[in-house]
Design a protein around this motif. Structure first.
Motif, mmCIF file in Angstrom:
data_model
loop_
_atom_site.group_PDB
_atom_site.id
_atom_site.type_symbol
_atom_site.label_atom_id
_atom_site.label_comp_id
_atom_site.label_asym_id
_atom_site.label_seq_id
_atom_site.Cartn_x
_atom_site.Cartn_y
_atom_site.Cartn_z
ATOM 1 N N ARG A 1 0.842 -1.215 0.000
ATOM 2 C CA ARG A 1 0.000 0.000 0.000
ATOM 3 C C ARG A 1 0.869 1.254 0.000
ATOM 4 N NH1 ARG A 1 -3.079 -1.082 5.200
ATOM 5 N NH2 ARG A 1 -4.190 0.873 4.912
ATOM 6 N N ARG A 2 2.006 1.196 0.680
ATOM 7 C CA ARG A 2 2.906 2.355 0.684
ATOM 8 C C ARG A 2 3.529 2.564 -0.692
ATOM 9 N NH1 ARG A 2 4.588 6.317 -0.043
ATOM 10 N NH2 ARG A 2 6.313 7.501 0.900
ATOM 11 N N LEU A 3 4.002 1.468 -1.300
ATOM 12 C CA LEU A 3 4.673 1.592 -2.595
ATOM 13 C C LEU A 3 3.695 2.062 -3.671
ATOM 14 C CD1 LEU A 3 6.872 -1.652 -2.459
ATOM 15 C CD2 LEU A 3 7.684 0.714 -2.306
ATOM 16 N N SER A 4 2.427 1.694 -3.531
ATOM 17 C CA SER A 4 1.436 2.105 -4.530
ATOM 18 C C SER A 4 0.988 3.547 -4.307
ATOM 19 C CB SER A 4 0.223 1.185 -4.458
ATOM 20 O OG SER A 4 -0.557 1.501 -3.305
ATOM 21 N N GLY A 5 1.356 4.117 -3.170
ATOM 22 C CA GLY A 5 0.932 5.482 -2.880
ATOM 23 C C GLY A 5 -0.382 5.553 -2.117
ATOM 24 N N GLU A 6 -1.002 4.391 -1.847
ATOM 25 C CA GLU A 6 -2.256 4.407 -1.089
ATOM 26 C C GLU A 6 -2.027 4.955 0.321
ATOM 27 O OE1 GLU A 6 -4.187 0.550 -0.856
ATOM 28 O OE2 GLU A 6 -5.380 1.215 0.862
ATOM 29 N N LEU A 7 -0.886 4.589 0.909
ATOM 30 C CA LEU A 7 -0.528 5.127 2.221
ATOM 31 C C LEU A 7 0.524 6.222 2.047
ATOM 32 C CD1 LEU A 7 -0.103 1.915 4.437
ATOM 33 C CD2 LEU A 7 -1.963 3.587 4.566
ATOM 34 N N SER A 8 0.348 7.313 2.774
ATOM 35 C CA SER A 8 1.385 8.354 2.786
ATOM 36 C C SER A 8 2.506 7.916 3.732
ATOM 37 C CB SER A 8 0.797 9.676 3.275
ATOM 38 O OG SER A 8 0.500 9.569 4.658
ATOM 39 N N GLU A 9 3.638 8.605 3.676
ATOM 40 C CA GLU A 9 4.722 8.276 4.601
ATOM 41 C C GLU A 9 4.271 8.499 6.048
ATOM 42 O OE1 GLU A 9 7.314 6.679 3.758
ATOM 43 O OE2 GLU A 9 8.339 6.681 5.694
ATOM 44 N N ASP A 10 3.487 9.534 6.292
ATOM 45 C CA ASP A 10 2.997 9.792 7.651
ATOM 46 C C ASP A 10 2.143 8.645 8.168
ATOM 47 O OD1 ASP A 10 4.290 12.137 7.957
ATOM 48 O OD2 ASP A 10 2.545 13.428 7.571
ATOM 49 N N GLN A 11 1.329 8.076 7.270
ATOM 50 C CA GLN A 11 0.479 6.959 7.691
ATOM 51 C C GLN A 11 1.278 5.667 7.832
ATOM 52 O OE1 GLN A 11 -2.249 7.421 4.390
ATOM 53 N NE2 GLN A 11 -3.891 8.119 5.741
ATOM 54 N N PHE A 12 2.275 5.519 6.973
ATOM 55 C CA PHE A 12 3.053 4.277 6.949
ATOM 56 C C PHE A 12 4.075 4.207 8.077
ATOM 57 C CE2 PHE A 12 6.767 1.903 5.070
ATOM 58 C CZ PHE A 12 6.194 0.644 5.122
ATOM 59 N N LYS A 13 4.608 5.350 8.454
ATOM 60 C CA LYS A 13 5.709 5.375 9.422
ATOM 61 C C LYS A 13 5.396 4.591 10.700
ATOM 62 C CE LYS A 13 8.785 8.612 11.758
ATOM 63 N NZ LYS A 13 9.086 10.028 11.984
ATOM 64 N N PRO A 14 4.253 4.847 11.366
ATOM 65 C CA PRO A 14 4.005 4.055 12.587
ATOM 66 C C PRO A 14 3.859 2.566 12.309
ATOM 67 C CG PRO A 14 2.064 5.344 11.988
ATOM 68 C CD PRO A 14 3.191 5.830 11.122
ATOM 69 N N LEU A 15 3.392 2.220 11.124
ATOM 70 C CA LEU A 15 3.228 0.793 10.798
ATOM 71 C C LEU A 15 4.585 0.137 10.603
ATOM 72 C CD1 LEU A 15 0.286 1.147 8.243
ATOM 73 C CD2 LEU A 15 0.155 0.710 10.704
ATOM 74 N N ARG A 16 5.494 0.828 9.921
ATOM 75 C CA ARG A 16 6.816 0.223 9.732
ATOM 76 C C ARG A 16 7.594 0.198 11.045
ATOM 77 N NH1 ARG A 16 10.396 4.582 9.484
ATOM 78 N NH2 ARG A 16 9.918 6.323 8.103
ATOM 79 N N LEU A 17 7.416 1.255 11.863
ATOM 80 C CA LEU A 17 8.134 1.267 13.141
ATOM 81 C C LEU A 17 7.707 0.088 14.023
ATOM 82 C CD1 LEU A 17 8.266 5.073 14.023
ATOM 83 C CD2 LEU A 17 10.142 3.615 13.243
ATOM 84 N N MET A 18 6.417 -0.228 14.036
ATOM 85 C CA MET A 18 5.945 -1.366 14.843
ATOM 86 C C MET A 18 6.559 -2.669 14.347
ATOM 87 S SD MET A 18 3.121 -0.469 16.891
ATOM 88 C CE MET A 18 2.201 1.061 17.010
ATOM 89 N N ASN A 19 7.109 -2.641 13.142
ATOM 90 C CA ASN A 19 7.821 -3.803 12.614
ATOM 91 C C ASN A 19 9.328 -3.569 12.589
ATOM 92 O OD1 ASN A 19 5.704 -5.875 11.625
ATOM 93 N ND2 ASN A 19 4.889 -3.902 11.023
ATOM 94 N N GLY A 20 9.786 -2.642 13.390
ATOM 95 C CA GLY A 20 11.211 -2.457 13.589
ATOM 96 C C GLY A 20 11.941 -1.752 12.467
ATOM 97 N N LEU A 21 11.191 -1.154 11.539
ATOM 98 C CA LEU A 21 11.850 -0.553 10.379
ATOM 99 C C LEU A 21 11.917 0.973 10.502
ATOM 100 C CD1 LEU A 21 13.153 -1.333 7.671
ATOM 101 C CD2 LEU A 21 10.964 -0.814 6.588
#
Lengths: 95, 154, 551
Positions: free
Chosen positions: C25-45
């Motif tokens: 969803r992030r790579l397709s642009g569906e999620l913005s970086e602001d929306q994606f950031k907490p999701l990736r952080l919860m996965n250690g990224l």
């Protein structure tokens, strides 16, 4: 002078905005802008959310080297870790 | 701002019924003046434990997520459900994404003012995890109980 | 060691699938970086200076050789051939591509590993004593309770968006090797006067901008109530912790702002309401988990090994390593081996894929297939027969993993600093390298004795400088790196916060400053005093004088 930098979305690589509006990993190719002209360039760059994870403005000198308050950070960011000369762009340039 | 409600384990669009909303503070100041209110709005800096016993007359309680990072309403919802036995609708308002929906459902939310999610995507998000380690307001059987119920290995 | 059953494996696998979808969803642009950031952080990224950084959890610091090989595989296949062990029993990869991360996580899941909750404002990887299950001084294996906490805290629906990150550490020894007084919650397992085993619950410790030593809010908590009590602490924090200011959002601020008594009352009131609920595990489940941590089958061996004694007498370098890097084991004829990831001039905590494979080989052959990661950025082989120590030492030395400097002046904790970290103000690693080169003489190091140097490249204090016997904090002054010295900190059972001495120094002066402080200590120590003991006896002033007199 100013330039626009960011990290590429797909792999996080450090990139700079070029004159032809493409991203480059070579800092020397970064487009340089007068301080007054850069705000709209940044706004446009930040809309390219599928290409970069973020985009922000850095200070550069007339020859394109990092300048200003974040000079150490941006120098290291552009070159690679100072403690691993074998990694990052610094390794490519001198290989 | 599509309103989705939980029916069993599925989300479905719900009609935007007109609500008579009242804030907890206004209602506490003068309950008589708000006798026709149907939905109580509780901000997330208010300790629900001080009021909760009187809330059963409301069909809907709306809890707020000013940003998705502000998770106080998860605790408020669990207290309403688990400590005070509130059985009406608990609706999530504010910065509500499908990626938080499972956590919200587990804490007792059953209606969502999503910014931009369709029912199918939100339902799929709820099914991303088959089990939960810990008990919560959704009464899901925690993993340890499933382990105890498992037939002993032959 | 704990092994996943079908429930654990399913949940970890489902988490990877979920994150794969979020990345798409992030790579397709569906999620913005602001929306994606907490999701990736919860996965250690994270996104760092040069690239993404992936932080993989090593729950309570325990690894099998298979898991270590998997870490080596990730370093080789997806990264640049190395990893970095952190101060929280995690490993970090500095160069993963976002598009590869779901595959990395799938590979890790094959070896029962994950990056779940290694970042974000949630309950982080639970840390413990690296000698758990091997230490002669422990009441019981603290990892049983770490695993109980790991499961309870994983995807906890109520505590995934806390005011700030939340770190829990558990130890079962008087000698605190897990820094429990510097965690959001520290748990000490001990036997009370009535002969019952339970927890001392310590809350509100932490480093960062505003360091605090934790307070004991419950002297004795029966073991069976652990999870309900933790849930009460977390609920009070989630509802009452500050969210208006990032720097005041940790639980230490809540505890200290209103006073420990008030905080304790809130927790106890909340606990009274939930302690009879289903949160606490039934005895059967605790026993199920406990069984995984049953001690390995140690052979009945004499306390002393003749083979070892012969080698010790014949090889000065081996004898030194034995003195410095091995520790008493609870089983007769065994020893605990520390593996130093601090070679002279090296990068603290870094390890190559080849070294990882070598450590895995040694664990499989000599240490009951177990490896530990320490909060001081080293590794441990916990169960080595004394008869095998010489072979282990030779194999470690061949990989530059046998530097005999555990707890000595060159066993330095350093955060990644501005060489990697986007939050840092200054570099940390080069300072560590220069100090370690300055004190390269092993005989001199051993003479100086225990000395904990800890270096942070910014006020977030990931390098624990507040609790270094000598702490070094990097500060940026108009684009120049300066380093501030603190003295007298300790992260152990005698926890204390260091005191800032004097003005910031250039990097070269900071290295010389350490030398002056060490010289002063050696001239003024009594009997068997460590640096920290002499400092505590004499106070800060003479050390300050020594530091600035000749400068």
């Amino acid at each position: 002078m100013k330039a626009i930098t960011g990290n590429r979305l797909s792999d996080g690589a450090v990139v700079y905005l070029r004159d032809d509006d493409q991203w480059t990993t070579q800092r020397s190719e970064a487009a340089r802008f007068d301080d007054d002209d850069i705000a709209p360039v940044l706004s446009a760059a930040q809309l390219r959310v599928r290409e970069i994870a973020d985009a922000y403005i850095i200070d550069v000198s007339a020859d394109g080297a990092p300048a200003g308050r974040t000079i150490i950070r941006e120098t290291i960011r552009g070159a690679g870790p100072t403690v691993r000369g074998d990694l990052g762009l610094q390794a490519e340039c001198c290989a | 701002m599509p309103l989705l409600k939980l029916f069993g384990s599925d989300f479905a669009p719900a009609l935007e019924e007109p609500l008579q909303e009242v804030s907890l503070e206004d209602w506490c100041d003068n309950p008589q003046a708000h006798a026709d209110a149907t939905a109580l709005v509780i901000e997330n800096d208010i300790g629900v434990e001080h009021f909760a016993e009187d809330l059963s007359s409301f069909r809907i309680i709306i809890l707020n997520f000013p940003t998705f990072k502000d998770g106080r309403a998860y605790s408020q919802a669990r207290l309403l459900r688990e400590r005070f036995g509130y059985t009406g609708e608990i609706r999530a308002r504010g910065d509500v994404l499908r990626d938080q929906a499972l956590f919200m459902v587990r804490c007792g939310f059953d209606a969502f003012e999503f910014a931009d999610e369709d029912a199918a995507a939100a339902t799929a998000a709820l099914a991303e995890f088959s089990f939960a380690y810990q008990p919560a307001a959704d009464r899901a059987e925690p993993v340890w109980r499933r382990r105890l119920d498992r037939p002993a290995a032959a | 060691m704990y092994r996943y059953d079908e429930f654990d494996a399913t949940l970890v696998g489902e988490r990877v699938a979920q994150f794969r979808g979020q990345v798409e969803r992030r790579l397709s642009g569906e999620l913005s970086e602001d929306q994606f950031k907490p999701l990736r952080l919860m996965n250690g990224l994270y996104l760092q200076l040069h690239a993404y950084m992936l932080r993989v959890a090593i729950p309570y610091g325990t690894l099998s050789s298979l898991q270590m090989r998997k870490l080596a595989h990730v370093a080789r296949k997806y990264d640049k051939g190395y990893g970095h062990f952190t101060t929280r029993q995690n490993i970090q990869y500095n160069w993963p591509a976002l598009v590869d991360v779901p595959d990395i996580l799938d590979d890790l899941a094959e070896a029962e590993m994950h990056a779940i909750q290694t970042s974000g404002n949630c309950i982080r990887n639970v840390t413990s004593d690296q000698f758990a299950g091997a230490a002669a001084d422990e009441v019981e294996d603290p990892r049983i309770w770490c695993e109980v906490i790991r499961q309870w805290s994983t995807f906890h629906p109520e505590f995934t968006f806390l005011p700030r990150k939340f770190k829990i550490a558990v130890t079962a020894s008087q000698n605190d090797r897990a820094a429990i007084r510097l965690h959001d919650i520290g748990l000490r397992i001990y036997t009370n006067d009535a002969g019952e085993v339970g927890f001392e619950v310590i809350v509100g410790g932490g480093l960062g901008r505003t360091p605090y030593i934790g307070h004991t809010i419950r002297e004795f908590l029966p073991k069976k109530h652990l999870l309900s009590y933790l849930e009460a602490v977390l609920r009070v924090y989630n509802l009452e912790g500050r969210r208006d200011n990032l720097y005041k959002a940790r639980i230490k601020i809540l505890v200290n702002a209103g006073g420990v008594e008030k905080f304790t009352d809130m927790v106890e009131a909340e606990w009274a309401a939930i302690r009879k609920s289903e949160i606490d595990l039934p005895a059967e489940e605790i026993e199920r988990i406990r069984a995984y941590f049953a001690p390995p089958d140690f052979e009945a061996l004499p306390a002393e090994s003749a083979a070892l004694e012969q080698k010790r007498k014949g090889d000065v370098a081996f004898a030194r390593w034995l003195r410095v890097n091995t520790v008493a084991h609870k089983a007769s004829g065994y020893a605990i081996v520390n593996i130093s990831l601090k070679p002279v001039g090296g990068i603290p905590g870094d390890i190559s894929d080849v070294q990882m494979e070598a450590v895995a080989d040694l664990a499989a052959q000599y240490s009951q297939d177990e490896i530990r990661a320490t909060h001081e950025q080293n590794l441990v082989l916990p169960h080595v027969k004394k008869d095998d120590l010489y072979a282990v030492w030779q194999a470690l030395a061949a990989q530059d993993l046998a530097t005999p400097n555990i707890s000595l002046v060159s066993d330095i904790i350093a955060c990644p600093g501005l060489d990697y970290c986007t939050l840092a103000n200054t570099r940390s690693i080069p300072i560590a390298q220069r100090i370690s080169e300055r004190f390269a003489d092993l005989e001199q190091q051993e003479d100086i004795g225990e000395l904990k140097i800890k270096i942070s490249g910014c006020i977030n204090a990931c390098g624990h400088h507040h609790v270094g016997h000598i702490g070094i904090l990097g500060v940026d002054k108009k684009g120049e790196e300066f380093y501030q010295i603190t003295l007298g900190g300790s992260g152990a059972e005698d926890a204390s916060l260091g005191e800032i001495v004097g003005r910031g120094l250039s990097s070269g002066d900071a290295v010389s400053a350490v030398e002056k402080l060490v010289d002063y200590y050696r001239e003024n120590r009594q009997d068997n005093e460590r640096f920290i003991d002499t400092y505590r006896r004499l106070g800060a002033d003479p050390f300050k004088e020594a530091l600035y007199a000749a400068a």
